[in-house]
Enzyme design. Sequence first.
Site, PDB file in Angstrom:
ATOM      1  CG  HIS A  58      -0.295   0.187   2.470  1.00 27.96           C
ATOM      2  ND1 HIS A  58       0.557  -0.989   3.100  1.00 27.96           N
ATOM      3  CD2 HIS A  58      -0.546   1.093   3.655  1.00 27.96           C
ATOM      4  CE1 HIS A  58       0.907  -0.485   4.382  1.00 27.96           C
ATOM      5  NE2 HIS A  58       0.346   0.582   4.705  1.00 27.96           N
ATOM      6  CG  HIS A  60       0.147   4.278   4.730  1.00 31.03           C
ATOM      7  ND1 HIS A  60      -0.795   3.627   5.398  1.00 31.03           N
ATOM      8  CD2 HIS A  60      -0.569   5.476   4.109  1.00 31.03           C
ATOM      9  CE1 HIS A  60      -2.090   4.038   5.774  1.00 31.03           C
ATOM     10  NE2 HIS A  60      -1.988   5.058   4.820  1.00 31.03           N
ATOM     11  CG  ASP A  62       4.963   3.211   7.525  1.00 31.79           C
ATOM     12  OD1 ASP A  62       4.162   3.551   6.576  1.00 31.79           O
ATOM     13  OD2 ASP A  62       4.827   2.446   8.103  1.00 31.79           O
ATOM     14  CG  HIS A  63       4.007   0.064   4.298  1.00 32.02           C
ATOM     15  ND1 HIS A  63       4.246  -1.260   4.817  1.00 32.02           N
ATOM     16  CD2 HIS A  63       3.822   0.742   5.457  1.00 32.02           C
ATOM     17  CE1 HIS A  63       3.762  -1.349   5.903  1.00 32.02           C
ATOM     18  NE2 HIS A  63       3.533  -0.249   6.235  1.00 32.02           N
ATOM     19  CG  HIS A 116      -3.990   0.211   6.682  1.00 28.05           C
ATOM     20  ND1 HIS A 116      -3.847   0.696   7.978  1.00 28.05           N
ATOM     21  CD2 HIS A 116      -2.754   0.299   5.862  1.00 28.05           C
ATOM     22  CE1 HIS A 116      -2.923   1.346   8.018  1.00 28.05           C
ATOM     23  NE2 HIS A 116      -1.941   1.174   6.959  1.00 28.05           N
ATOM     24  CG  ASP A 133       1.060  -1.257   7.797  1.00 31.94           C
ATOM     25  OD1 ASP A 133       1.633  -2.169   8.051  1.00 31.94           O
ATOM     26  OD2 ASP A 133       0.905  -0.034   7.684  1.00 31.94           O
ATOM     27  CG  HIS A 171       4.321  -1.664  11.265  1.00 28.63           C
ATOM     28  ND1 HIS A 171       5.255  -0.557  11.530  1.00 28.63           N
ATOM     29  CD2 HIS A 171       3.529  -1.454  10.360  1.00 28.63           C
ATOM     30  CE1 HIS A 171       4.808   0.273  10.780  1.00 28.63           C
ATOM     31  NE2 HIS A 171       3.844  -0.100   9.783  1.00 28.63           N
TER      32      HIS A 171
HETATM   33 ZN   LIG Z   1      -0.095   1.603   6.534  1.00 27.03          ZN
END
Ligand SMILES: [Zn+2]
Length: 259
Positions: A58, A60, A62-63, A116, A133, A171
């Site tokens: 996805h 985001h 941090d990905h 998400h 996530d 995570h």
């Molecule tokens: Zn995420």
Amino acid sequence: MQKVVPVDVIPVRAFKDNYVWTLRNAKHAAVVDPGEARPVLDYLSREKLELCAILATHHHPDHVGGIAELLEHHEVPVYGPRGEPIATLTRALSEGDRVSIRELGVDFSVLSIPGHTRAHVAYYGAGSLFCGDTLFACGCGRLFEGTAEQMYASLEKLRALPDDTKVYCGHEYTLANIGFAKAVEPEIGALRKREERDRKLRDAGQPTVPSTLGEEKATNPFLRCLEPAVVESANKYLGTRISDPIGVFAAIRDWKNRF
Ligand SMILES: [Zn+2]
């Protein structure tokens, strides 16, 4: 005879608690959700591996935040969900698509699991699930762009995979998630055992991920919305009587946000 897939999955850590799952053999590697490039580049050079693919679950940061920098060093295809703003994407995917990584001899099917984010995907193959996530070890992701109905359906789709599927989430949230799961279902012994084992792993600096889907079905409250104890706890939280699983899911997701 079943074909043995000679691919290892290594956790490369990024930020505080992200895992960039790195699939590798002796020569090649593919990475899932590289939020940061530096730890991946260091791992590749230390291990003398050639990057052959990047997979994103996805959009985001941090990905996907490390993808552009990885591409400066390695010209490789970037797979990810169609319909999410990922500027570096070269292969847009949706439900039912397949991703074949020839260099590693692995083949994934793409599962659409919104909730998400709007178009979040998971990669399922070689007995492993890379689910970003959406499904966490003993928990699930927050509803940022989707509805409880969508997330519930997505989790049910993952729940239908074989029990021995290895679940690689994005995570290291497991101990906190177990703390919440114990509040929802104080009576399940499997949860206490899981906490004991995972605490030891964390104390030793080891990841608690992957878990197995069977383990998630036994202990993750978000996959247990039909269990009487989970329904009961959701009702206590809401102060009403409901029993439909989506309502139960929405209640415990909301509770977790405030926990
Ligand atoms: Zn995420």
